[in-house]
Design a protein around this motif. Sequence first.
Motif, PDB file in Angstrom:
ATOM      1  N   ALA A 101      -8.732  -9.465  -3.107  1.00  0.00           N
ATOM      2  CA  ALA A 101      -7.492  -9.643  -3.860  1.00  0.00           C
ATOM      3  C   ALA A 101      -6.627 -10.752  -3.271  1.00  0.00           C
ATOM      4  CB  ALA A 101      -6.714  -8.333  -3.900  1.00  0.00           C
ATOM      5  N   CYS A 102      -6.719 -10.972  -1.964  1.00  0.00           N
ATOM      6  CA  CYS A 102      -5.947 -12.031  -1.306  1.00  0.00           C
ATOM      7  C   CYS A 102      -6.689 -13.367  -1.269  1.00  0.00           C
ATOM      8  CB  CYS A 102      -5.583 -11.607   0.121  1.00  0.00           C
ATOM      9  SG  CYS A 102      -4.464 -10.207   0.214  1.00  0.00           S
TER      10      CYS A 102
ATOM     11  N   GLY B  84      -3.923  -3.966 -11.377  1.00  0.00           N
ATOM     12  CA  GLY B  84      -2.536  -3.553 -11.545  1.00  0.00           C
ATOM     13  C   GLY B  84      -1.729  -3.607 -10.274  1.00  0.00           C
ATOM     14  N   SER B  85      -2.307  -4.157  -9.181  1.00  0.00           N
ATOM     15  CA  SER B  85      -1.623  -4.268  -7.880  1.00  0.00           C
ATOM     16  C   SER B  85      -1.173  -2.900  -7.374  1.00  0.00           C
ATOM     17  CB  SER B  85      -0.428  -5.226  -7.972  1.00  0.00           C
ATOM     18  OG  SER B  85      -0.856  -6.516  -8.332  1.00  0.00           O
ATOM     19  N   GLN B  86      -2.013  -1.899  -7.556  1.00  0.00           N
ATOM     20  CA  GLN B  86      -1.734  -0.559  -7.060  1.00  0.00           C
ATOM     21  C   GLN B  86      -2.791  -0.201  -6.018  1.00  0.00           C
ATOM     22  OE1 GLN B  86      -1.488   2.127 -10.378  1.00  0.00           O
ATOM     23  NE2 GLN B  86       0.503   1.367 -11.036  1.00  0.00           N
ATOM     24  N   TRP B  87      -2.320  -0.006  -4.796  1.00  0.00           N
ATOM     25  CA  TRP B  87      -3.206   0.293  -3.680  1.00  0.00           C
ATOM     26  C   TRP B  87      -2.740   1.598  -3.041  1.00  0.00           C
ATOM     27  CZ3 TRP B  87      -7.269  -3.031  -3.111  1.00  0.00           C
ATOM     28  CH2 TRP B  87      -7.145  -4.274  -3.732  1.00  0.00           C
TER      29      TRP B  87
ATOM     30  N   PHE C 127       8.947  -8.852  -4.829  1.00  0.00           N
ATOM     31  CA  PHE C 127       8.360  -9.214  -6.114  1.00  0.00           C
ATOM     32  C   PHE C 127       9.237 -10.204  -6.876  1.00  0.00           C
ATOM     33  CE2 PHE C 127       5.716  -5.083  -6.588  1.00  0.00           C
ATOM     34  CZ  PHE C 127       4.720  -5.658  -5.807  1.00  0.00           C
ATOM     35  N   GLU C 128      10.550 -10.007  -6.824  1.00  0.00           N
ATOM     36  CA  GLU C 128      11.465 -10.918  -7.518  1.00  0.00           C
ATOM     37  C   GLU C 128      11.421 -12.310  -6.907  1.00  0.00           C
ATOM     38  OE1 GLU C 128      15.300  -9.167  -7.403  1.00  0.00           O
ATOM     39  OE2 GLU C 128      14.790  -7.498  -8.756  1.00  0.00           O
ATOM     40  N   ILE C 129      11.373 -12.398  -5.584  1.00  0.00           N
ATOM     41  CA  ILE C 129      11.332 -13.701  -4.904  1.00  0.00           C
ATOM     42  C   ILE C 129      10.045 -14.441  -5.246  1.00  0.00           C
ATOM     43  CG2 ILE C 129      11.209 -14.825  -2.652  1.00  0.00           C
ATOM     44  CD1 ILE C 129      13.064 -12.649  -1.590  1.00  0.00           C
TER      45      ILE C 129
ATOM     46  N   LEU D 208       0.852  -1.191   0.000  1.00  0.00           N
ATOM     47  CA  LEU D 208       0.000   0.000   0.000  1.00  0.00           C
ATOM     48  C   LEU D 208       0.889   1.243   0.000  1.00  0.00           C
ATOM     49  CD1 LEU D 208      -3.087   0.893   0.439  1.00  0.00           C
ATOM     50  CD2 LEU D 208      -2.400   1.237   2.794  1.00  0.00           C
ATOM     51  N   GLY D 209       0.685   2.099  -0.972  1.00  0.00           N
ATOM     52  CA  GLY D 209       1.507   3.310  -0.969  1.00  0.00           C
ATOM     53  C   GLY D 209       1.536   4.002  -2.308  1.00  0.00           C
TER      54      GLY D 209
END
Length: 345
Positions: free
Chosen positions: A274-275, A260-263, A194-196, A143-144
């Motif tokens: 979403a979860c 878009g995973s933007q919160w 995100f990479e993991i 979130l941000g």
Amino acid sequence: MAAASISKSLTRLCRGGGVNGALSYLQNVWIQSSAFSTSAPSLSSAVSDSKSISSSQTQEKEKRSIWSKMFLFLPGAITFGLGTWQIFRRQDKIDTLKFRQKRLELEPLKFNDLPPSSNKMETLEFRRVACRGVFDEERTIFLGPRSRSISGVTENGYYAITPLLPIPNDSESIKAPILVNRGWVPRSWRDKSFEISRDRKIKSSPPLQQDERSSWWRFWSKKPRKVEDQIPNVTAVEVIGVVRGSEKPSMFVPENDPSGSQWFYVDVPAIARACGLPERTVYVEDINENVDPSNPYPLPKEANALIHSSVMPQDHLNYMLTWYSLSAAVTFMAVKRLRPKRNRR
């Protein structure tokens, strides 16, 4: 005078022209007198009509002057009302902050002892609870961006919101999943997460390998395939947090974009969907003060930050003084405008 002149004229006409001349003279006098008598009422009515029109015009002018005077005092009345409204707002904010502080001073409740009723959870806002479970970090929501000042340097980051799942065969564990705001993380921490998660998805679905043996050999082979269940390493965590609800974003905050995973703000039902959790999932903000210095992120919120508000009572007091000052200024200007000017000698 008029009668004497008429008698002299009659005697003169009788001597010179006879009776006929006198009669014609009297007829002309009667016609003139009747015309004068008929024109007198029309003149009086015209005078009265002009007086009524002038009086109505003066009344309209007086009404306009009254409304113009009232309009001059309208800004002062509006600003005075806004200043009075800030007094009530300040008192409401003081009561709200006192309520939050009293709730945070109470002992934490065990979350698994609470009934699962959603109505009960709404009454527990700003109440500390103790939760035991395991984090599902693959479904973390960021979130941000949210800024944080570290040693005078402002750094942008995010809040990490992760589902906390129950632990099987653990009586101290929670009974249903909840959402936990674990705290603030820097941007680099989010990118690494995100990479993991992307690497885990790639490893979990390896490409199919073709067997070198022929199909008839696999059909006649009696040797069973050995399958090993991979049990993940479950690390139980103890979370001490505060029950919170959804945020009310201002008009300047953009809308969330789950695809878009933007919160940008906390919307508990949307984040729960979403979860993959129910919409009535409980949302808890972690305030655990026992932070490992070797692994400080996510950094939980401080309990005092929950008492703080974007607009504090002192701000409402400043707003009140500002509105009252404006009201006094514009009212003084209106009075000065309406005061009659004195002739200077």
